[in-house]
Design an enzyme around this catalytic site. Structure first.
Site, short mmCIF file in Angstrom:
data_model
loop_
_atom_site.label_atom_id
_atom_site.label_comp_id
_atom_site.label_asym_id
_atom_site.label_seq_id
_atom_site.Cartn_x
_atom_site.Cartn_y
_atom_site.Cartn_z
N TYR A 44 -11.77 -3.12 6.54
CA TYR A 44 -10.70 -3.20 5.53
C TYR A 44 -11.05 -4.35 4.58
CZ TYR A 44 -8.58 -0.87 9.56
OH TYR A 44 -8.34 -0.05 10.65
N GLU A 78 -14.37 -0.26 3.45
CA GLU A 78 -13.09 -0.28 2.73
C GLU A 78 -12.79 1.12 2.21
OE1 GLU A 78 -9.75 -0.65 0.88
OE2 GLU A 78 -10.49 -2.41 1.95
N CYS A 127 -0.77 -9.10 8.83
CA CYS A 127 0.41 -9.39 8.02
C CYS A 127 1.69 -8.90 8.68
CB CYS A 127 0.27 -8.78 6.63
SG CYS A 127 0.11 -6.98 6.62
N CYS A 134 14.39 -12.04 -1.26
CA CYS A 134 14.22 -13.14 -0.31
C CYS A 134 15.14 -12.93 0.88
CB CYS A 134 14.53 -14.48 -0.98
SG CYS A 134 13.31 -14.98 -2.22
N GLN A 169 -4.16 -11.64 -1.95
CA GLN A 169 -3.10 -12.48 -1.42
C GLN A 169 -2.30 -13.11 -2.56
OE1 GLN A 169 -2.01 -13.03 1.63
NE2 GLN A 169 -3.56 -11.91 2.79
N CYS A 210 20.19 -10.00 -5.02
CA CYS A 210 18.76 -9.68 -4.98
C CYS A 210 18.26 -9.60 -3.55
CB CYS A 210 17.99 -10.75 -5.75
SG CYS A 210 16.19 -10.60 -5.62
N CYS A 240 18.49 -20.30 -5.31
CA CYS A 240 18.54 -19.23 -6.30
C CYS A 240 19.95 -18.68 -6.41
CB CYS A 240 17.58 -18.11 -5.90
SG CYS A 240 17.65 -16.69 -7.01
#
Length: 389
Positions: free
Chosen positions: A249, A270, A344, A86, A220, A83, A75
């Protein structure tokens, strides 16, 4: 270490190991430096971008001795001062996954006291063209991406990690908006949202089952992720018909659906009302699913007061901050034979696994998935079970 302000100064650094967050660790005059755009073993010139009493942050602006794993970023917007979306475009995809595996194993050891060799699994992509939900910042009507840890807008004409079927919003102006989001679902339906208007819905398909999701809600972002994670959870739990299960969750009902299809009565909890509303629609054909709206810890305590004393299986997919000691304690008190923890954030995972260990639950298996190519993000699935004795 000096008290002099050296922000903006270029220093020479020998780059050490990778650390969680998309950077590597180096030292300058004894002070820790978190340096981006570098790889372990490199010698670089780095510009200091932040300074405090504990550490410095810096960007590698010149590589004097490159790693054999270094590549030219695909990129044109990746690099120092550009940016911030990433973290690892300067590393080949094999090295990216090795670095992420190292981060998980090091974090587990440092925070949780857990020794574990990690092998990063992947959907077989090259790290590009995967992100189905893209949020761009908008400044004065112009969309773009912020530079790392900055509100400086970097205008871009294309994002290489965005799914190729995503709506093109970068060529337009968005007066009055502070952000614009482009969404493409697994059925190919697209949506464009700004932060100033309510979102619509899209339909996602996993294992042939349809899930209605708010376009700006949680799902996701890699197309392969939902099925890979469902497979990891089910293969780890090995649910048997008639076993009782908790889905904590639970979002729009992804894991609850397939536990119920396996014959398990499920209590799903949830906190997001929109997600629960969609879950009721998504799971309407599964009579053995009970949906509860509210804080997970509070609902678990209420359920315990109403006689919930044991479940066979638990799956939890908490936010980035983790489940926390109180929820872990409540889960362990229900004496499940297995727990599937979807995480995560490796630091939160390590903290919660340490809490589980203190309550008699050890790791039966731990799998890590690279579902976020070019970034530092990682998904893990840990299967826990009572330790003998």
């Amino acid at each position: 270490m000096t008290d002099e302000n050296i922000v903006g100064t270029v220093v020479e650094l020998e780059v050490g190991p990778v650390a969680h967050g998309g950077h590597c660790v180096a030292r300058h005059e004894g002070q820790v430096v978190f340096v981006r755009h570098a790889l372990p073993g490199e010698l670089v010139h780095a510009r200091v971008t932040e300074q405090n009493a504990k550490y410095l942050r810096a960007d590698a602006v010149q590589v004097l001795t490159p790693s054999p794993q270094r590549i030219d970023p695909p990129c044109p917007y990746a690099g120092p001062g550009r940016c911030g979306g990433c973290d690892f475009q300067h590393a080949n995809i094999v090295e990216q996954r090795r670095l992420k595996a190292t981060v998980v194993s090091d974090t587990l050891r440092r925070i949780g006291g857990i020794e574990r060799t990690i092998v990063m699994e992947s959907p077989g992509d090259d790290g590009l063209g995967w992100r189905t939900r893209m949020r761009y910042a908008v400044v004065d009507g112009r969309p773009g991406m912020y530079a790392h840890r900055s509100h400086d807008l970097i205008q871009i004409d294309k994002c290489l990690i965005a799914h190729p079927d995503s709506p093109d919003v970068l060529g337009e102006r968005w007066p009055g908006a502070t952000s614009v989001q482009s969404v493409v679902s697994s059925e190919g339906k697209t949506a464009v949202l700004t932060g100033e208007e309510p979102g619509g819905r899209v339909v996602e398909v996993v294992r042939g089952r349809r899930f209605r999701v708010e376009a700006d809600g949680f799902w996701q972002v890699h197309p392969a992720a939902p099925e890979m994670l469902v497979d990891a959870v089910l293969s780890g739990l090995e649910p048997a018909a008639g076993e009782t299960a908790l889905d904590l969750y639970s979002g729009v009902g992804l894991f609850a659906a397939f536990l119920a299809e396996a014959g398990c009565p499920v209590l799903a909890i949830e906190g997001d009302k929109d997600a629960v509303r969609n879950a009721r629609r998504n799971l309407h054909d599964l009579s053995d699913v009970t949906l509860e709206t509210g804080d997970v810890g509070r609902v678990l305590n209420t359920a315990a007061g109403q006689g919930l004393e044991h479940v066979d299986l638990v799956v939890l997919d908490p936010p980035r901050t983790g489940a926390g000691k109180d929820v872990v304690r409540r889960i362990a008190a229900l004496t499940p034979r297995r727990v599937a923890y979807v995480a995560c954030d490796p630091a939160a995972l390590a903290r919660d696994l340490k809490s589980f260990a203190g309550l008699g639950y050890g790791i039966a298996s731990l799998r890590a998935f690279d579902l976020f190519g070019m970034t530092h993000h990682i998904e893990c699935v840990a299967i826990l079970e009572p330790v003998d004795g």
